[in-house]
Structures are given as C-alpha cells and as structure tokens.
Design an enzyme around this catalytic site. Structure first.
Site, mmCIF file in Angstrom:
data_model
loop_
_atom_site.group_PDB
_atom_site.id
_atom_site.type_symbol
_atom_site.label_atom_id
_atom_site.label_comp_id
_atom_site.label_asym_id
_atom_site.label_seq_id
_atom_site.Cartn_x
_atom_site.Cartn_y
_atom_site.Cartn_z
ATOM 1 N N PRO A 9 -2.178 1.316 13.065
ATOM 2 C CA PRO A 9 -0.748 0.801 13.328
ATOM 3 C C PRO A 9 0.460 1.757 12.742
ATOM 4 O O PRO A 9 0.298 2.255 11.576
ATOM 5 C CB PRO A 9 -0.759 -0.585 12.591
ATOM 6 C CG PRO A 9 -1.820 -0.588 11.603
ATOM 7 C CD PRO A 9 -2.937 0.404 12.192
ATOM 8 N N ASN A 10 1.444 1.796 13.352
ATOM 9 C CA ASN A 10 2.683 2.295 12.985
ATOM 10 C C ASN A 10 2.500 3.845 13.147
ATOM 11 O O ASN A 10 3.544 4.400 12.929
ATOM 12 C CB ASN A 10 3.266 2.031 11.564
ATOM 13 C CG ASN A 10 3.325 0.435 11.765
ATOM 14 O OD1 ASN A 10 4.085 0.076 12.519
ATOM 15 N ND2 ASN A 10 2.791 -0.290 10.976
ATOM 16 N N ARG A 17 9.304 7.953 10.789
ATOM 17 C CA ARG A 17 8.948 6.780 10.075
ATOM 18 C C ARG A 17 8.960 7.342 8.711
ATOM 19 O O ARG A 17 7.757 8.053 8.323
ATOM 20 C CB ARG A 17 7.379 6.213 10.495
ATOM 21 C CG ARG A 17 6.876 5.236 9.392
ATOM 22 C CD ARG A 17 5.302 5.046 9.766
ATOM 23 N NE ARG A 17 4.892 4.025 8.884
ATOM 24 C CZ ARG A 17 3.653 3.772 8.585
ATOM 25 N NH1 ARG A 17 2.459 4.438 9.221
ATOM 26 N NH2 ARG A 17 3.153 2.780 7.469
ATOM 27 N N TYR A 22 5.606 10.424 4.980
ATOM 28 C CA TYR A 22 4.632 10.769 6.053
ATOM 29 C C TYR A 22 4.997 12.123 6.757
ATOM 30 O O TYR A 22 4.140 12.772 7.499
ATOM 31 C CB TYR A 22 4.737 9.689 7.107
ATOM 32 C CG TYR A 22 4.071 8.477 6.591
ATOM 33 C CD1 TYR A 22 2.715 8.210 5.929
ATOM 34 C CD2 TYR A 22 4.750 7.365 6.499
ATOM 35 C CE1 TYR A 22 2.455 7.154 5.350
ATOM 36 C CE2 TYR A 22 4.339 6.232 6.114
ATOM 37 C CZ TYR A 22 3.262 6.068 5.376
ATOM 38 O OH TYR A 22 2.845 4.780 4.841
ATOM 39 N N ASN A 73 -7.700 7.383 10.683
ATOM 40 C CA ASN A 73 -6.719 7.030 9.802
ATOM 41 C C ASN A 73 -6.185 5.376 10.200
ATOM 42 O O ASN A 73 -5.650 5.241 11.203
ATOM 43 C CB ASN A 73 -5.492 7.862 9.981
ATOM 44 C CG ASN A 73 -4.434 7.258 9.212
ATOM 45 O OD1 ASN A 73 -4.317 6.448 8.531
ATOM 46 N ND2 ASN A 73 -3.154 8.270 9.019
ATOM 47 N N ALA A 76 -2.536 0.703 7.794
ATOM 48 C CA ALA A 76 -2.567 -0.558 6.593
ATOM 49 C C ALA A 76 -3.930 -1.346 6.726
ATOM 50 O O ALA A 76 -4.490 -1.785 5.781
ATOM 51 C CB ALA A 76 -1.294 -1.321 7.225
ATOM 52 N N GLU A 97 -12.551 9.154 6.516
ATOM 53 C CA GLU A 97 -11.418 8.575 6.093
ATOM 54 C C GLU A 97 -10.380 9.247 6.121
ATOM 55 O O GLU A 97 -10.392 10.179 5.161
ATOM 56 C CB GLU A 97 -11.567 7.298 4.774
ATOM 57 C CG GLU A 97 -10.240 6.686 4.757
ATOM 58 C CD GLU A 97 -10.531 5.624 3.465
ATOM 59 O OE1 GLU A 97 -11.548 5.611 2.901
ATOM 60 O OE2 GLU A 97 -9.486 5.113 3.167
ATOM 61 N N HIS A 99 -5.758 9.833 5.454
ATOM 62 C CA HIS A 99 -4.591 9.559 5.351
ATOM 63 C C HIS A 99 -3.525 10.600 5.025
ATOM 64 O O HIS A 99 -4.046 11.765 4.320
ATOM 65 C CB HIS A 99 -4.538 8.663 3.923
ATOM 66 C CG HIS A 99 -5.162 7.444 4.093
ATOM 67 N ND1 HIS A 99 -5.147 6.379 4.887
ATOM 68 C CD2 HIS A 99 -6.847 7.175 3.484
ATOM 69 C CE1 HIS A 99 -6.358 5.597 4.648
ATOM 70 N NE2 HIS A 99 -7.030 5.988 3.771
ATOM 71 N N ARG A 106 0.426 5.792 -4.640
ATOM 72 C CA ARG A 106 1.272 4.979 -4.075
ATOM 73 C C ARG A 106 1.357 3.545 -4.771
ATOM 74 O O ARG A 106 0.514 3.183 -6.049
ATOM 75 C CB ARG A 106 1.162 4.900 -2.423
ATOM 76 C CG ARG A 106 1.364 6.518 -2.217
ATOM 77 C CD ARG A 106 1.568 6.446 -0.592
ATOM 78 N NE ARG A 106 2.603 5.494 -0.046
ATOM 79 C CZ ARG A 106 2.485 5.115 1.244
ATOM 80 N NH1 ARG A 106 1.635 5.610 2.164
ATOM 81 N NH2 ARG A 106 3.695 4.457 1.489
HETATM 82 C C1 DQA Z 1 -1.645 5.703 5.702
HETATM 83 C C2 DQA Z 1 -1.615 5.103 4.296
HETATM 84 C C3 DQA Z 1 -1.531 3.650 4.355
HETATM 85 O O1 DQA Z 1 -1.400 3.199 3.196
HETATM 86 C C4 DQA Z 1 -0.286 3.096 5.204
HETATM 87 O O2 DQA Z 1 -0.313 1.718 5.251
HETATM 88 C C5 DQA Z 1 -0.166 3.984 6.671
HETATM 89 C C6 DQA Z 1 -0.526 5.255 6.455
HETATM 90 C C7 DQA Z 1 -1.341 7.506 5.573
HETATM 91 O O3 DQA Z 1 -1.601 8.075 6.608
HETATM 92 O O4 DQA Z 1 -0.992 7.855 4.654
HETATM 93 O O5 DQA Z 1 0.228 3.335 7.618
HETATM 94 O O6 DQA Z 1 -2.810 5.542 6.321
#
Ligand code: DQA
Length: 145
Positions: A9-10, A17, A22, A73, A76, A97, A99, A106
């Site tokens: 998501p997002n 964003r 990011y 990725n 959240a 995994e 990110h 964070r």
């Molecule tokens: C994320 C880190 C997560 O905590 C966050 O909710 C994201 C992006 C990252 O790529 O840094 O949406 O996965």
C-alpha cells in the site's frame, strides 16, 4: 529465472509521498532501473503493486512453482499482517523483504516486522537502491546456505 516484485500500500504514490523519507523516484522509474539490471543479469522480472492485503496474499500463493523468488515491499502490512506471514511460510519460496527507508531507524512501531522470520533476509534503508539489492539477493539466494 523469474523474480516477482510485489509492492504494497501507498507505494503507488512514490515520487510525491514524503520524498524526504522515500525519495523522489516513482515506482515506475524504480521498476525501469530494476528491469535494466535484470536484463543485464539475464533474468525476467515482473513488478506489481496493490493497496490490498488480500491481493498480496493471493499473488504470493500463485507464485509457488512459477517464480524462483519474490522481492516484497509489503509497506505498512510488514508491521501488521499475519496473513502475509502465513502466505510466505506456505509457499516455501525464498522471499526477500525490502524497504526503501531504514525501518529500524524510524518510529518504534516500524521496528517490528511480522514477516521477517519467514523471509530469507531483509534489505532496508537504501532508497531505490534497495530494489536493485533485492534483485541481486533474489537471483543469488539459492546459492546461499
Ligand atoms: C516501507 C516502510 C514501511 O514502514 C512503510 O509503511 C511503507 C514503506 C519502505 O519501503 O520504507 O509504506 O516499506
């Protein structure tokens, strides 16, 4: 060899964003650089994004026997999703995994990854480069012990 990149998501909002966290690369431009590297490595990459937890679960289930590894990725859902963890454990595929940000540097609620114990490893904190590093890991993961 085929590697599946799944984005949660997002991540469709990358570019605008919270760029201070990011970066300014869009998901499309990150995919383009992953595809360039994949071509150089001679592997095929498929890239997908969804805001829907269930869709991620379905894609992970469908990947069994079809791809060699998944770079995920989960955004959240990383921090909340037992369903994703169970799907990863069920398919017995190497899952990397990944990110963009360093989740350990964070907010404390991001320090815990629900999926980390069932992933082969975690790449976190290298911005768009995390995706290239995840590709390298996914391609080589079966050579590791
Ligand atoms: C994320 C880190 C997560 O905590 C966050 O909710 C994201 C992006 C990252 O790529 O840094 O949406 O996965």
């Amino acid at each position: 060899m085929k590697i599946l990149f799944l984005n949660g998501p997002n991540l469709n909002l990358l570019g605008t964003r919270q760029p201070e966290i990011y970066g300014r690369d869009t998901l499309a431009s990150i995919e383009a650089s992953v595809q360039v590297r994949a071509q150089a490595l001679g592997v095929s990459v498929e890239f997908r994004q969804t805001n829907d937890e269930g869709q991620l679960v379905t894609w992970i289930q469908q990947a069994k026997g079809v791809v060699h590894a998944i770079a995920l990725n989960a955004a959240a859902y990383t921090h909340t999703s037992i369903a994703l963890r169970d799907a990863i454990a069920a398919v017995e595929l190497p899952v990397i995994e990944l990110h963009l940000s360093n989740i350990h540097a964070r907010e404390s609620f991001r320090h815990h990854s629900m999926i980390a114990p069932v992933c082969r490893g975690q790449i976190s904190g290298f911005g768009a480069l995390s995706y290239i590093l995840a590709l390298e890991a996914a391609v080589n993961v079966n050579h590791l012990a």
